[in-house]
Enzyme design. Structure first.
Site, mmCIF file in Angstrom:
data_model
loop_
_atom_site.group_PDB
_atom_site.id
_atom_site.type_symbol
_atom_site.label_atom_id
_atom_site.label_comp_id
_atom_site.label_asym_id
_atom_site.label_seq_id
_atom_site.Cartn_x
_atom_site.Cartn_y
_atom_site.Cartn_z
ATOM 1 C CB SER A 221 -13.350 -7.421 9.648
ATOM 2 O OG SER A 221 -13.479 -7.776 8.282
ATOM 3 C CG ASN B 166 -11.097 2.393 13.491
ATOM 4 O OD1 ASN B 166 -11.753 1.727 12.692
ATOM 5 N ND2 ASN B 166 -10.165 3.256 13.092
ATOM 6 N N GLY C 235 -6.967 5.109 15.669
ATOM 7 C CA GLY C 235 -6.870 5.057 14.207
ATOM 8 C C GLY C 235 -7.791 6.063 13.555
ATOM 9 C CB ALA C 236 -9.566 8.852 14.973
ATOM 10 C CB SER C 237 -5.192 10.095 11.330
ATOM 11 O OG SER C 237 -4.719 8.848 10.887
ATOM 12 N NE ARG C 238 -4.558 5.436 7.694
ATOM 13 C CZ ARG C 238 -4.299 4.342 6.981
ATOM 14 N NH1 ARG C 238 -4.601 4.289 5.704
ATOM 15 N NH2 ARG C 238 -3.739 3.289 7.544
ATOM 16 C CE1 TYR D 123 -7.815 -6.341 9.144
ATOM 17 C CE2 TYR D 123 -9.432 -7.719 8.018
ATOM 18 C CZ TYR D 123 -9.086 -6.520 8.607
ATOM 19 O OH TYR D 123 -10.008 -5.508 8.680
ATOM 20 C CE LYS E 263 -9.763 -5.684 12.310
ATOM 21 N NZ LYS E 263 -9.966 -4.529 13.224
#
Lengths: 244, 85
Positions: free
Chosen positions: A139, A87, A11-14, A152, A156
Site C-alpha cells: 500500500s 492480497n 482475499g479474492a472474494s471481493r 496497518y 504493508k
C-alpha cells in the site's frame, strides 16, 4: 494448447482481490481464489470468466496451520502453482495508543505472518520447478503514512522488505517477487472513509482521480505475465499519482 | 527406493543442476563442509516434500538441525514414520 498455469489469489472474494482474480482468468491463467467464504460477486465473476478458469477454495488464512495443507490441496487439484498473489489483508484503523492489543496482533498476524508462511510453502514448488511469480499487495501507506493506520502501515511496509529480500533469495531459480502499492482505491476497505476525505485525496493526485481495482489488477497481471520476466524485487505504485 | 537413496539421488541432481562439486556422499559427510549451500538445501526440502508429503523442518529447533548426511536421512526416516502414524 498448453495447460493453463495456476495462480493463487488470496482475499479474492471481493474488492481488489476479486478484480485480480478476474483479470488473471481473462489473461488465460487458472485462478484459485482463496478466502474465508465465497461471495455472490465472486460467483458472478466465475460464471462470466472463461470456463474452468476461476476456482474457489475456502480457507481462513489467519489459521496458519491450515496453510501447508491448503497448498497441498491446490497442487493436488490444480497442478503445480505458477503464481501467488498475497492480497488478503485487514485494514483495521485505530490510534495506536488506544488500540486493543488483539487488534494490533490480528493485523500483524493476517497481513504479515500469514502471507510469509503461505509464500514459504508455495515458493518451494516454484524453486523446484525453476519458475514462478509472487506478487505481494502492499500500500502507499507503507511509505507515506496516514493517521490512525500505523499498524496497518507497518504490515504493508513489511511486505516490501519481504519482497526485496525474497527476490534475492529465489531469483537465481527463476522466481520473481514483486509488490504493488495501491493508493486509495474504491473498495469496501475504504468505505469507512468519508466522502470529503476521498475527494481531498482525489484532488491532490496528479491525475485528479482515484485508481480503481482494475488498475491494480492490471499491474498484478503484468507482474505475473511473461512480459515481466526481468522485473523482480520492485514495487509498482498504482495511485493515480497521489504520491507523485 | 530407500530413504537414503532418495535423498542421495536428489542431492546429486541438485548439485549437478547448480554446478556444485561434492565429496563422496557417505553417512558421515558433514553437509556444511560442502558446496551444498542454503539454497540447495531449500531445494532438497522442497523436493523431499514432494516425495514424502512431509517437512521435518517446519517445527524443528535450530539445535536439532542435521549435521551429517546420516543425520539427515535419520531425520527424514523419523518424519516419514511420524507422518504414517
Amino acid at each position: 494448447m498448453s495447460e493453463p498455469r495456476t495462480v493463487i489469489v488470496t482475499g479474492a472474494s471481493r474488492g481488489i482481490g476479486l478484480a485480480i482474480a478476474s483479470t488473471l482468468a481473462a489473461e488465460g491463467f487458472r485462478v484459485v481464489a482463496v478466502a474465508r467464504r465465497s461471495s455472490e460477486a465472486f460467483e458472478a465473476a466465475a460464471t462470466a470468466a472463461p470456463a474452468g478458469s476461476m476456482h474457489f477454495m475456502a480457507c481462513d488464512l489467519g489459521r496458519t496451520d491450515a496453510l501447508q495443507p491448503l497448498v497441498r490441496s491446490v497442487r493436488v487439484e490444480h497442478g503445480p502453482i505458477y503464481g501467488l498473489v498475497n492480497n488478503a489483508a485487514i485494514g483495521t484503523p485505530g490510534l495506536l495508543a488506544t488500540m486493543p492489543d488483539h487488534a494490533v496482533s490480528d493485523l500483524v498476524h493476517l497481513n504479515t505472518l500469514a502471507p510469509m508462511l503461505l509464500t514459504k510453502y508455495v515458493v518451494r514448488g516454484m524453486m523446484a520447478s525453476g519458475s514462478g511469480r509472487i506478487v505481494n499487495v502492499s500500500s502507499i501507506i507503507a511509505f507515506t503514512g496516514y493517521n490512525a493506520l500505523s499498524v496497518y502501515a507497518a504490515t504493508k511496509a513489511s511486505m516490501i522488505g519481504f519482497t526485496r529480500s525474497l527476490s534475492r533469495e529465489v531469483g537465481r531459480l527463476g522466481v520473481t517477487v514483486n509488490a504493488v502499492a495501491p493508493g486509495f482505491i474504491e473498495t469496501a476497505l475504504t468505505e469507512g472513509m468519508d466522502e470529503s476525505e476521498r475527494e481531498r485525496i482525489a484532488k491532490r493526485s496528479a491525475l485528479r482521480r482515484l485508481a480503481d481495482p482494475d488498475d491494480v489488477a492490471n499491474a498484478v497481471a503484468y507482474l505475473v505475465s511473461d512480459k515481466a520476466r526481468n522485473v523482480t524485487g520492485t514495487v509498482l505504485t498504482v495511485d493515480a499519482g497521489s504520491t507523485a | 527406493m530407500t530413504m537414503r537413496s532418495t535423498i542421495v539421488a536428489e542431492i546429486e541432481a541438485i548439485t549437478r543442476d547448480h554446478d556444485k562439486t561434492m565429496p563422496p556422499l557417505t553417512d558421515d559427510m558433514v553437509l556444511m563442509d560442502t558446496e551444498f549451500d542454503s539454497l540447495c538445501f531449500a531445494l532438497l526440502v522442497a523436493r523431499m516434500e514432494d516425495h514424502l508429503g512431509v517437512d521435518p523442518f517446519g517445527t524443528m529447533e535450530v539445535a536439532d538441525l542435521p549435521v551429517t548426511l546420516g543425520d539427515l536421512v535419520a531425520l527424514y526416516d523419523r518424519a516419514a514414520v511420524a507422518n504414517a502414524a
